[in-house]
Every structure is written in C-alpha cells, then in structure tokens.
Design a protein around this motif. Structure first.
Motif, PDB file in Angstrom:
ATOM      1  N   ARG A  79      48.788  81.057  57.118  1.00  0.00           N
ATOM      2  CA  ARG A  79      49.658  79.896  56.959  1.00  0.00           C
ATOM      3  C   ARG A  79      49.847  79.245  58.325  1.00  0.00           C
ATOM      4  NH1 ARG A  79      52.268  79.696  51.951  1.00  0.00           N
ATOM      5  NH2 ARG A  79      53.886  78.429  52.892  1.00  0.00           N
ATOM      6  N   ILE A  80      50.341  78.016  58.350  1.00  0.00           N
ATOM      7  CA  ILE A  80      50.471  77.278  59.604  1.00  0.00           C
ATOM      8  C   ILE A  80      51.341  78.018  60.613  1.00  0.00           C
ATOM      9  CG2 ILE A  80      51.341  75.142  60.650  1.00  0.00           C
ATOM     10  CD1 ILE A  80      50.308  73.679  58.154  1.00  0.00           C
ATOM     11  N   ALA A  81      52.393  78.672  60.178  1.00  0.00           N
ATOM     12  CA  ALA A  81      53.250  79.409  61.118  1.00  0.00           C
ATOM     13  C   ALA A  81      52.461  80.498  61.838  1.00  0.00           C
ATOM     14  CB  ALA A  81      54.445  80.013  60.375  1.00  0.00           C
ATOM     15  N   ALA A  82      51.592  81.196  61.124  1.00  0.00           N
ATOM     16  CA  ALA A  82      50.768  82.230  61.758  1.00  0.00           C
ATOM     17  C   ALA A  82      49.756  81.607  62.711  1.00  0.00           C
ATOM     18  CB  ALA A  82      50.063  83.071  60.700  1.00  0.00           C
ATOM     19  N   THR A 110      50.071  78.834  64.412  1.00  0.00           N
ATOM     20  CA  THR A 110      50.733  78.383  65.638  1.00  0.00           C
ATOM     21  C   THR A 110      51.091  79.561  66.532  1.00  0.00           C
ATOM     22  OG1 THR A 110      52.868  78.238  64.507  1.00  0.00           O
ATOM     23  CG2 THR A 110      51.572  76.229  64.645  1.00  0.00           C
ATOM     24  N   ARG A 111      51.415  80.702  65.955  1.00  0.00           N
ATOM     25  CA  ARG A 111      51.648  81.902  66.782  1.00  0.00           C
ATOM     26  C   ARG A 111      50.360  82.335  67.477  1.00  0.00           C
ATOM     27  NH1 ARG A 111      55.041  83.111  62.418  1.00  0.00           N
ATOM     28  NH2 ARG A 111      53.442  84.408  61.432  1.00  0.00           N
ATOM     29  N   GLU A 112      49.237  82.203  66.777  1.00  0.00           N
ATOM     30  CA  GLU A 112      47.954  82.539  67.392  1.00  0.00           C
ATOM     31  C   GLU A 112      47.656  81.591  68.554  1.00  0.00           C
ATOM     32  OE1 GLU A 112      44.612  83.160  64.756  1.00  0.00           O
ATOM     33  OE2 GLU A 112      45.912  84.105  63.265  1.00  0.00           O
ATOM     34  N   ILE A 113      47.902  80.319  68.372  1.00  0.00           N
ATOM     35  CA  ILE A 113      47.659  79.361  69.457  1.00  0.00           C
ATOM     36  C   ILE A 113      48.573  79.677  70.642  1.00  0.00           C
ATOM     37  CG2 ILE A 113      47.843  76.933  70.139  1.00  0.00           C
ATOM     38  CD1 ILE A 113      45.336  77.701  68.442  1.00  0.00           C
ATOM     39  N   GLU A 114      49.812  80.049  70.365  1.00  0.00           N
ATOM     40  CA  GLU A 114      50.722  80.447  71.444  1.00  0.00           C
ATOM     41  C   GLU A 114      50.139  81.618  72.227  1.00  0.00           C
ATOM     42  OE1 GLU A 114      55.350  81.886  72.098  1.00  0.00           O
ATOM     43  OE2 GLU A 114      54.466  82.014  70.101  1.00  0.00           O
ATOM     44  N   ALA A 115      49.579  82.598  71.527  1.00  0.00           N
ATOM     45  CA  ALA A 115      48.971  83.743  72.197  1.00  0.00           C
ATOM     46  C   ALA A 115      47.743  83.318  72.988  1.00  0.00           C
ATOM     47  CB  ALA A 115      48.603  84.814  71.168  1.00  0.00           C
ATOM     48  N   ALA A 116      46.960  82.393  72.451  1.00  0.00           N
ATOM     49  CA  ALA A 116      45.778  81.904  73.154  1.00  0.00           C
ATOM     50  C   ALA A 116      46.159  81.166  74.437  1.00  0.00           C
ATOM     51  CB  ALA A 116      44.960  80.989  72.238  1.00  0.00           C
ATOM     52  N   VAL A 117      47.206  80.352  74.373  1.00  0.00           N
ATOM     53  CA  VAL A 117      47.668  79.630  75.560  1.00  0.00           C
ATOM     54  C   VAL A 117      48.112  80.623  76.641  1.00  0.00           C
ATOM     55  CG1 VAL A 117      49.471  78.084  76.458  1.00  0.00           C
ATOM     56  CG2 VAL A 117      48.250  77.498  74.352  1.00  0.00           C
ATOM     57  N   SER A 131      39.759  79.508  68.855  1.00  0.00           N
ATOM     58  CA  SER A 131      39.688  79.536  67.401  1.00  0.00           C
ATOM     59  C   SER A 131      40.968  80.200  66.928  1.00  0.00           C
ATOM     60  CB  SER A 131      38.480  80.342  66.913  1.00  0.00           C
ATOM     61  OG  SER A 131      37.278  79.638  67.129  1.00  0.00           O
ATOM     62  N   TYR A 132      41.259  80.049  65.671  1.00  0.00           N
ATOM     63  CA  TYR A 132      42.432  80.687  65.072  1.00  0.00           C
ATOM     64  C   TYR A 132      42.120  80.908  63.602  1.00  0.00           C
ATOM     65  CZ  TYR A 132      43.166  75.701  64.165  1.00  0.00           C
ATOM     66  OH  TYR A 132      42.995  74.388  63.805  1.00  0.00           O
ATOM     67  N   THR A 133      42.867  81.784  62.972  1.00  0.00           N
ATOM     68  CA  THR A 133      42.668  82.086  61.561  1.00  0.00           C
ATOM     69  C   THR A 133      42.994  80.843  60.741  1.00  0.00           C
ATOM     70  OG1 THR A 133      43.316  84.358  62.029  1.00  0.00           O
ATOM     71  CG2 THR A 133      43.252  83.691  59.709  1.00  0.00           C
ATOM     72  N   PHE A 149      42.260  70.084  59.772  1.00  0.00           N
ATOM     73  CA  PHE A 149      43.243  70.210  58.697  1.00  0.00           C
ATOM     74  C   PHE A 149      43.593  71.663  58.417  1.00  0.00           C
ATOM     75  CE2 PHE A 149      40.992  66.212  58.058  1.00  0.00           C
ATOM     76  CZ  PHE A 149      42.054  65.336  58.155  1.00  0.00           C
ATOM     77  N   TRP A 150      43.576  72.489  59.459  1.00  0.00           N
ATOM     78  CA  TRP A 150      43.955  73.900  59.380  1.00  0.00           C
ATOM     79  C   TRP A 150      42.974  74.735  58.566  1.00  0.00           C
ATOM     80  CZ3 TRP A 150      47.507  74.499  62.943  1.00  0.00           C
ATOM     81  CH2 TRP A 150      48.417  73.477  63.173  1.00  0.00           C
ATOM     82  N   LYS A 151      41.843  74.135  58.148  1.00  0.00           N
ATOM     83  CA  LYS A 151      40.945  74.891  57.280  1.00  0.00           C
ATOM     84  C   LYS A 151      39.473  74.783  57.660  1.00  0.00           C
ATOM     85  CE  LYS A 151      40.757  71.249  53.793  1.00  0.00           C
ATOM     86  NZ  LYS A 151      40.915  70.904  52.401  1.00  0.00           N
ATOM     87  N   ALA A 152      39.166  74.165  58.785  1.00  0.00           N
ATOM     88  CA  ALA A 152      37.762  73.984  59.154  1.00  0.00           C
ATOM     89  C   ALA A 152      37.579  74.018  60.670  1.00  0.00           C
ATOM     90  CB  ALA A 152      37.246  72.653  58.616  1.00  0.00           C
TER      91      ALA A 152
END
Length: 129
Positions: free
Chosen positions: A109-112, A114-121, A101-103, A74-77
């Motif tokens: 926020r969710i937009a940030a 998803t940008r982190e996941i994009e960088a991880a991919v 992992s991501y912040t 849920f974006w928090k755990a």
C-alpha cells in the motif's frame, strides 16, 4: 460509485491519451539501458525486500551531495532502472543520483511504499558524504 474500475484506470492511464504514448516506455527503457551501459551504477540495498534497492550514480570526483529520484508509475509500474538516463544532468553538475525501487501495488500500500522511500533516502544519505 458510478465509475467502473476500468473507467477509473483508463482515466489515469496517460499514455493512451497521448498520440504515440504507448511507445514511450520502450523508448525510455532504451535510453536508460544506454545510459547504464556508459555509467554503470552501484546497487545498494536499503532493506531486505526484493525491490528494496537503489542505483547510485556517482559523478567524476567528489559529489556535492545527493539527489534522490523517486520514479513514477502510479504506484504500480516501473523500477529504478527505468529512468537511469535522467541522472545525466545532475551527474554533469557534480551531484550523485540515487534511484530507488520500492514494492509496488497491489503487493504494498502507499503507506508502506513511502516508508520504503524514507529508508532509501536515509541509505543514500549514508552512502554519499
């Protein structure tokens, strides 16, 4: 809005609605730790943030490609180490597995996220031929 924050949180907290559900995270952590012990991952940074890292599990031999497993919570755990055991099936079929992992909220926020996941991919794609 008629729902309180507590009521909304309770509605989305699945574990409390499943008999024995509160025990699942500890069981997952135990299974993940055991898998990591027998299959130590390579930790790769994809950014400068404390959680901007992913674990890369490589198969025996040349990888057919890479699968990126983005954990829930849920974006928090949770984090990259919470689900390591779920890499077993993909590894057994010759694929590498990246688990980032991501912040988490509320720090990001969710937009940030998803940008982190994009960088991880992108980093995983560079790490696995």
């Amino acid at each position: 809005m008629t729902d309180s924050r507590a009521a909304i949180d309770a509605a989305y907290a699945n574990a409390s609605h499943i008999p024995g559900g509160m025990d699942y995270p500890a069981r997952w952590a135990e299974a993940a730790a055991a898998f990591r012990e027998s299959h130590p991952p390579e930790e790769i940074a994809y950014g400068t943030g404390a959680r901007q890292r992913f674990d890369l599990f490589r198969p025996a031999g040349e990888a057919q490609g890479a699968v990126v497993f983005v954990h829930g919570g849920f974006w928090k755990a949770f984090d990259k180490g919470s689900w390591s055991h779920l890499a077993a099936g993909v590894l057994a079929r010759g694929w590498a597995v990246a688990m980032p992992s991501y912040t988490l909220a509320p720090e990001a926020r969710i937009a940030a996220m998803t940008r982190e996941i994009e960088a991880a991919v992108g980093a995983a794609a560079r790490a696995v031929p």
